[in-house]
Design a protein around this motif. Structure first.
Motif, PDB file in Angstrom:
ATOM      1  N   ASN A  99       9.131   2.938  -5.765  1.00  0.00           N
ATOM      2  CA  ASN A  99       9.039   3.210  -7.191  1.00  0.00           C
ATOM      3  C   ASN A  99       8.245   4.500  -7.391  1.00  0.00           C
ATOM      4  OD1 ASN A  99       7.795   3.229  -9.857  1.00  0.00           O
ATOM      5  ND2 ASN A  99       8.687   1.193 -10.092  1.00  0.00           N
ATOM      6  N   ASP A 100       8.868   5.472  -8.033  1.00  0.00           N
ATOM      7  CA  ASP A 100       8.221   6.777  -8.203  1.00  0.00           C
ATOM      8  C   ASP A 100       6.918   6.684  -8.992  1.00  0.00           C
ATOM      9  OD1 ASP A 100      10.165   8.059  -6.784  1.00  0.00           O
ATOM     10  OD2 ASP A 100      11.366   8.559  -8.549  1.00  0.00           O
ATOM     11  N   ALA A 101       6.864   5.768  -9.919  1.00  0.00           N
ATOM     12  CA  ALA A 101       5.705   5.685 -10.803  1.00  0.00           C
ATOM     13  C   ALA A 101       4.461   5.185 -10.075  1.00  0.00           C
ATOM     14  CB  ALA A 101       6.016   4.786 -11.987  1.00  0.00           C
ATOM     15  N   ASP A 102       4.596   4.081  -9.331  1.00  0.00           N
ATOM     16  CA  ASP A 102       3.390   3.527  -8.699  1.00  0.00           C
ATOM     17  C   ASP A 102       3.384   3.678  -7.168  1.00  0.00           C
ATOM     18  OD1 ASP A 102       5.203   1.601  -7.918  1.00  0.00           O
ATOM     19  OD2 ASP A 102       4.355  -0.001  -9.141  1.00  0.00           O
ATOM     20  N   GLN A 103       4.452   4.291  -6.610  1.00  0.00           N
ATOM     21  CA  GLN A 103       4.541   4.501  -5.151  1.00  0.00           C
ATOM     22  C   GLN A 103       4.473   3.188  -4.377  1.00  0.00           C
ATOM     23  OE1 GLN A 103       5.288   7.466  -3.603  1.00  0.00           O
ATOM     24  NE2 GLN A 103       5.635   8.111  -5.698  1.00  0.00           N
ATOM     25  N   LYS A 104       4.998   2.140  -4.983  1.00  0.00           N
ATOM     26  CA  LYS A 104       5.075   0.865  -4.271  1.00  0.00           C
ATOM     27  C   LYS A 104       6.541   0.490  -4.124  1.00  0.00           C
ATOM     28  CE  LYS A 104       0.516  -0.572  -5.449  1.00  0.00           C
ATOM     29  NZ  LYS A 104      -0.406  -1.694  -5.505  1.00  0.00           N
ATOM     30  N   ALA A 105       6.809  -0.384  -3.161  1.00  0.00           N
ATOM     31  CA  ALA A 105       8.205  -0.749  -2.893  1.00  0.00           C
ATOM     32  C   ALA A 105       8.700  -1.768  -3.908  1.00  0.00           C
ATOM     33  CB  ALA A 105       8.311  -1.329  -1.491  1.00  0.00           C
ATOM     34  N   GLU A 106      10.011  -1.751  -4.141  1.00  0.00           N
ATOM     35  CA  GLU A 106      10.622  -2.820  -4.930  1.00  0.00           C
ATOM     36  C   GLU A 106      12.006  -3.126  -4.381  1.00  0.00           C
ATOM     37  OE1 GLU A 106       9.950  -1.049  -8.754  1.00  0.00           O
ATOM     38  OE2 GLU A 106      11.942  -0.170  -8.806  1.00  0.00           O
TER      39      GLU A 106
ATOM     40  N   ILE B 101       0.827  -1.208   0.000  1.00  0.00           N
ATOM     41  CA  ILE B 101       0.000   0.000   0.000  1.00  0.00           C
ATOM     42  C   ILE B 101       0.862   1.259   0.000  1.00  0.00           C
ATOM     43  CG2 ILE B 101      -2.056  -1.053   1.055  1.00  0.00           C
ATOM     44  CD1 ILE B 101      -0.998   0.097   3.785  1.00  0.00           C
ATOM     45  N   GLY B 102       2.170   1.070  -0.190  1.00  0.00           N
ATOM     46  CA  GLY B 102       3.078   2.206  -0.340  1.00  0.00           C
ATOM     47  C   GLY B 102       3.379   2.947   0.945  1.00  0.00           C
TER      48      GLY B 102
END
Ligand code: F3S
Length: 75
Positions: free
Chosen positions: A31-38, A15-16
């Motif tokens: 991740n800047d694009a989807d605001q989720k972790a990687e 959920i970022g």
């Protein structure tokens, strides 16, 4: 010491909230694009830090493996 763990992020659960990348910034990035972790490639933080980050995720989106076996969450 670098981590011996392998990590995965289940993006469908993330959920970022950003706790993982705050606690273990060499292991996770947002991740800047989807605001989720990687997961990041390379050295990672130490094992304790990586595990703490996974345990801190409120939605259990982080899967930690060692030698092909799942360490967290417990199966
Ligand atoms: Fe996502 Fe959990 Fe990290 S919600 S940003 S994987 S702490």
């Amino acid at each position: 010491m670098a981590s011996t763990y392998k990590v995965k992020v289940d993006k469908s659960k993330c959920i970022g909230c950003g706790t993982c990348s705050a606690l273990a910034p060499k292991t996770f990035k947002m991740n800047d694009a989807d605001q989720k972790a990687e997961p990041l490639p390379g050295e990672h933080d130490d094992d304790k830090t990586v595990l703490q980050a996974a345990q801190s995720c409120p939605v259990f989106a982080i899967i930690v493996e060692k030698d092909g076996k799942q360490v967290f969450p417990k199966e």
